[in-house]
Scaffold this motif. Sequence first.
Motif, PDB file in Angstrom:
ATOM      1  N   LEU B 178      -6.635  12.628  -8.755  1.00 25.48           N
ATOM      2  CA  LEU B 178      -5.606  14.107  -7.707  1.00 25.48           C
ATOM      3  C   LEU B 178      -5.003  14.855  -8.264  1.00 25.48           C
ATOM      4  O   LEU B 178      -4.460  14.650  -8.920  1.00 25.48           O
ATOM      5  N   LEU B 179      -4.988  16.519  -8.237  1.00 28.84           N
ATOM      6  CA  LEU B 179      -4.465  16.989  -8.806  1.00 28.84           C
ATOM      7  C   LEU B 179      -3.312  17.720  -7.461  1.00 28.84           C
ATOM      8  O   LEU B 179      -3.882  18.272  -7.189  1.00 28.84           O
ATOM      9  N   ASP B 180      -2.392  17.362  -7.868  1.00 28.72           N
ATOM     10  CA  ASP B 180      -1.786  17.640  -6.550  1.00 28.72           C
ATOM     11  C   ASP B 180      -0.983  19.097  -6.782  1.00 28.72           C
ATOM     12  O   ASP B 180       0.233  19.242  -7.290  1.00 28.72           O
ATOM     13  N   GLN B 181      -1.707  19.957  -6.825  1.00 32.62           N
ATOM     14  CA  GLN B 181      -1.262  21.373  -6.046  1.00 32.62           C
ATOM     15  C   GLN B 181      -0.208  21.927  -5.190  1.00 32.62           C
ATOM     16  O   GLN B 181       0.518  22.490  -4.947  1.00 32.62           O
ATOM     17  N   GLU B 182       0.141  20.995  -4.466  1.00 31.51           N
ATOM     18  CA  GLU B 182       0.977  20.599  -3.287  1.00 31.51           C
ATOM     19  C   GLU B 182       2.702  20.880  -3.659  1.00 31.51           C
ATOM     20  O   GLU B 182       3.150  21.708  -3.568  1.00 31.51           O
ATOM     21  N   MET B 183       2.514  19.626  -4.701  1.00 28.05           N
ATOM     22  CA  MET B 183       3.578  19.790  -5.597  1.00 28.05           C
ATOM     23  C   MET B 183       4.162  20.794  -6.426  1.00 28.05           C
ATOM     24  O   MET B 183       5.068  20.731  -6.407  1.00 28.05           O
ATOM     25  N   LEU B 184       3.287  20.994  -6.663  1.00 26.94           N
ATOM     26  CA  LEU B 184       3.346  22.281  -8.194  1.00 26.94           C
ATOM     27  C   LEU B 184       4.364  23.495  -7.014  1.00 26.94           C
ATOM     28  O   LEU B 184       5.083  23.483  -7.121  1.00 26.94           O
ATOM     29  N   GLY B 185       3.562  23.213  -5.846  1.00 26.20           N
ATOM     30  CA  GLY B 185       4.402  24.616  -5.028  1.00 26.20           C
ATOM     31  C   GLY B 185       5.406  24.451  -4.838  1.00 26.20           C
ATOM     32  O   GLY B 185       6.635  24.928  -4.815  1.00 26.20           O
ATOM     33  N   ALA B 186       5.316  22.890  -4.525  1.00 25.25           N
ATOM     34  CA  ALA B 186       6.635  21.750  -3.907  1.00 25.25           C
ATOM     35  C   ALA B 186       7.932  22.768  -5.048  1.00 25.25           C
ATOM     36  O   ALA B 186       9.037  22.997  -4.427  1.00 25.25           O
ATOM     37  N   ARG B 187       7.425  22.174  -5.974  1.00 21.35           N
ATOM     38  CA  ARG B 187       8.854  22.114  -7.596  1.00 21.35           C
ATOM     39  C   ARG B 187       9.215  23.582  -7.508  1.00 21.35           C
ATOM     40  O   ARG B 187      10.324  23.901  -7.251  1.00 21.35           O
ATOM     41  N   ALA B 188       8.050  24.514  -7.969  1.00 20.92           N
ATOM     42  CA  ALA B 188       8.209  26.272  -7.627  1.00 20.92           C
ATOM     43  C   ALA B 188       9.232  26.074  -6.601  1.00 20.92           C
ATOM     44  O   ALA B 188      10.206  27.222  -6.536  1.00 20.92           O
ATOM     45  N   GLY B 189       9.166  26.172  -5.671  1.00 23.13           N
ATOM     46  CA  GLY B 189       9.889  26.541  -4.170  1.00 23.13           C
ATOM     47  C   GLY B 189      11.701  26.215  -4.174  1.00 23.13           C
ATOM     48  O   GLY B 189      12.454  26.517  -4.304  1.00 23.13           O
ATOM     49  N   THR B 190      11.350  24.602  -4.313  1.00 20.12           N
ATOM     50  CA  THR B 190      12.840  24.173  -5.321  1.00 20.12           C
ATOM     51  C   THR B 190      13.599  24.974  -5.910  1.00 20.12           C
ATOM     52  O   THR B 190      14.514  25.278  -5.493  1.00 20.12           O
ATOM     53  N   HIS B 191      12.959  24.634  -6.954  1.00 20.30           N
ATOM     54  CA  HIS B 191      13.214  26.123  -7.790  1.00 20.30           C
ATOM     55  C   HIS B 191      13.839  26.924  -7.818  1.00 20.30           C
ATOM     56  O   HIS B 191      15.238  27.535  -7.792  1.00 20.30           O
ATOM     57  N   LEU B 192      13.775  28.068  -6.808  1.00 16.79           N
ATOM     58  CA  LEU B 192      14.122  29.476  -6.780  1.00 16.79           C
ATOM     59  C   LEU B 192      14.829  28.788  -4.825  1.00 16.79           C
ATOM     60  O   LEU B 192      15.821  30.038  -4.910  1.00 16.79           O
ATOM     61  N   LEU B 193      15.347  27.648  -4.547  1.00 15.94           N
ATOM     62  CA  LEU B 193      16.119  27.579  -3.370  1.00 15.94           C
ATOM     63  C   LEU B 193      17.288  27.194  -4.263  1.00 15.94           C
ATOM     64  O   LEU B 193      18.530  27.765  -3.677  1.00 15.94           O
ATOM     65  N   GLU B 194      16.716  26.776  -5.032  1.00 14.45           N
ATOM     66  CA  GLU B 194      18.199  25.797  -5.484  1.00 14.45           C
ATOM     67  C   GLU B 194      18.900  27.199  -6.370  1.00 14.45           C
ATOM     68  O   GLU B 194      20.734  27.436  -6.663  1.00 14.45           O
ATOM     69  N   ARG B 195      18.344  28.149  -6.663  1.00 12.42           N
ATOM     70  CA  ARG B 195      19.125  30.065  -6.697  1.00 12.42           C
ATOM     71  C   ARG B 195      19.346  29.903  -5.841  1.00 12.42           C
ATOM     72  O   ARG B 195      20.035  31.167  -6.355  1.00 12.42           O
ATOM     73  N   GLY B 196      18.993  29.875  -4.605  1.00 12.76           N
ATOM     74  CA  GLY B 196      20.105  30.959  -4.442  1.00 12.76           C
ATOM     75  C   GLY B 196      18.989  31.632  -3.443  1.00 12.76           C
ATOM     76  O   GLY B 196      19.520  32.154  -2.320  1.00 12.76           O
ATOM     77  N   ARG B 197      17.884  31.724  -3.880  1.00  7.16           N
ATOM     78  CA  ARG B 197      16.818  32.682  -3.031  1.00  7.16           C
ATOM     79  C   ARG B 197      16.212  32.205  -1.619  1.00  7.16           C
ATOM     80  O   ARG B 197      16.403  30.776  -1.640  1.00  7.16           O
ATOM     81  N   ARG B 198      16.071  32.374  -0.630  1.00 10.10           N
ATOM     82  CA  ARG B 198      16.168  32.222   0.540  1.00 10.10           C
ATOM     83  C   ARG B 198      14.493  32.822   0.993  1.00 10.10           C
ATOM     84  O   ARG B 198      13.883  32.377   2.074  1.00 10.10           O
TER      85      ARG B 198
END
Lengths: 348, 348
Positions: B178-198
């Motif tokens: 498995l190449l976990d593309q969903e996790m990749l997206g999740a990491r991207a989202g988390t990163h942005l959320l952590e920087r205050g983006r909503r």
Amino acid sequence: MPSGMTQSPEPTSPPATPTSTDVARLAGVSRATVSYVLNAQAAGRVSTRTQDRVRAAAEELGYVPHAAARTLRAGHSGLVLLTTPATPIPRIGALFGDFLMELQGALHQLGYTSVWHGPVAGAGEQAARAWAELRPAAVLALPGTGLTPSAVELLKRSGTRAVLTLGMQPVAGAHALLLDQEMLGARAGTHLLERGRRRIGVIMPTESGLDLFSVPRLAGVRAAATLETGTHVEPLTLDCTEESAAELAARWPRLGLDSLFAYNDEYAMLVMRAFQDAGLAIPGDLAIVGADDLLLARLLRPRLTSVHFDTIPTARIVGLVDRAIREPETAPETHQLTRVVVAARDSG
Amino acid sequence: MPSGMTQSPEPTSPPATPTSTDVARLAGVSRATVSYVLNAQAAGRVSTRTQDRVRAAAEELGYVPHAAARTLRAGHSGLVLLTTPATPIPRIGALFGDFLMELQGALHQLGYTSVWHGPVAGAGEQAARAWAELRPAAVLALPGTGLTPSAVELLKRSGTRAVLTLGMQPVAGAHALLLDQEMLGARAGTHLLERGRRRIGVIMPTESGLDLFSVPRLAGVRAAATLETGTHVEPLTLDCTEESAAELAARWPRLGLDSLFAYNDEYAMLVMRAFQDAGLAIPGDLAIVGADDLLLARLLRPRLTSVHFDTIPTARIVGLVDRAIREPETAPETHQLTRVVVAARDSG
DNA sequence: CCCGTCGCATGACACGTGTAACTATATGTG
DNA sequence: CACATATAGTTACACGTGTCATGCGACGGG
């Protein structure tokens, strides 16, 4: 017998892969009949009713013919082998990848099974041995495959009907499909000379395998330069790293050059960034020309002038492959595949 | 007989491809002896002197064993088949290409012949039929191959010992890498959320084949967003053209978003250019995150934050392939191949 | 009634290889 | 000398397919 079924009424129940014999038994005919029907040689030989029975039986058993047996009997396989370069591999650009995909599709439509053979240990004759074992109908050697004349000879002796090379220069005994890298370099050089540049740097990547392309490109630039007086061409080795590019930028003023052919668009981007970070103006202080004409070239600022191959004519290639397979005795032919054009933009 | 030689002294002169029978005749031994010698089964069976004679004869004739005959006799081939996606092909990134090359090399070292099968006409079961004809030891289906459970079934029935899929989700009956593309997206989202983006936009390329990757990536971003309150995720379809990107940039202010996950670095570059040309500040007006972490990401200004897969562990994969071939009865396994990491830079 | 012809299907062989079973000649061993 | 035993090979078969030559029954013309 790790069968899942608990009760197997027949004592002889090999759930092995079905053969044409099994199909024949199920359809109540002979194996020969099955063969005729499944290979569409049944016209006037087998009644339509029997044909239907055979096809139904094959379907029910999930019969798949055994390519090895067929190859053995026929004396040849319908395989067209694409070889992998022995060297780690020149980075295959997106364009080249698309081309290969198209090529394989076209071969498939002609009834050939095209297959890209993985890398093998040895080079030259030893690699050819590995390919020859598969008794392919044709071998198409991609650029970077170290195909020697003796390897061609070996392939032909083992029944390969057509050997073709896709690359920079012909190999004795094989058809040649030429990608004229020298002409590409020449066009880049001519372009710069026409804009008044006289002292041209040429990026030579250190990435293994790329010298295949970079060396003839450099030769092309040199050839173009000889047509104009007072010119100078300077090869510049470069790693594919920011550090190497920055080092080149720092060294640039001492080189006394006024332009740069950057091998391709990606290297052009790399050095352009380094030059800009170093405070050099493009195209004011130096002109830059890339190659491949990727979307990338239009996204850079200034927009990147780039030289590239016209699309490779897939149809002509598969035509040659097909003809070469059908008439193996024809003398090796040489084809220039590509025309080279410059997309002039703002960088030089 | 279109031979070039005019005078052929021997009446029986087939310059055909030599077989082990020819080798045996030349060496003055039986064919069985030749077989034993050439397959290194000669210990205690054949004297060393005879072995040398056989090897010399084979060398002189340029003997190459016939893979089809060997396969037929052995009942199986050492082929490992990599399948080509039926859809025109998701652009194979440089990383993935390198990975495949490494994989093939490792398989070669284990004695397997890895081969990348060209595209075939049908999908699912019909494609599987074409692969099954070659009686491969294993089939490794690349992402985008429309491998159905019934296709897996068919392959196994025709003797394929191991069927593996490399992709986003498992297929019944096959080992899954498995190449976990969903996790990749999740990491991207988390990163942005952590920087205050909503309010996150997510680029969805229209290129055919890429939805395989983009859809789960979007789902990953969405999953990450549910962990934070007051968030919004907006999919944004985009062609891979300057015009499409410019159109998005023009539309951006009305969208009310503050950040963008750009599918990958190349798309990120495309939209970043369009946004900058439209006068938007990055990361001031919007944050941008790419994926793949190419050199490209470090060359952009501002430097591009990118999320990427750790290198795929080739050794584990070939280990699984080898084991699956040797013990075909083992239950299908599922392996997560990759860990995902974010390379944080200046763009968001 | 016999012979040629036609439609339909089959028997048998060959492709090149790997290997189990077997033979024939030397080498001890009691 | 008889007998086990190792050495050095060979003979024979099977793998699954395509296709040539053949067989068989029926039909029609002489």
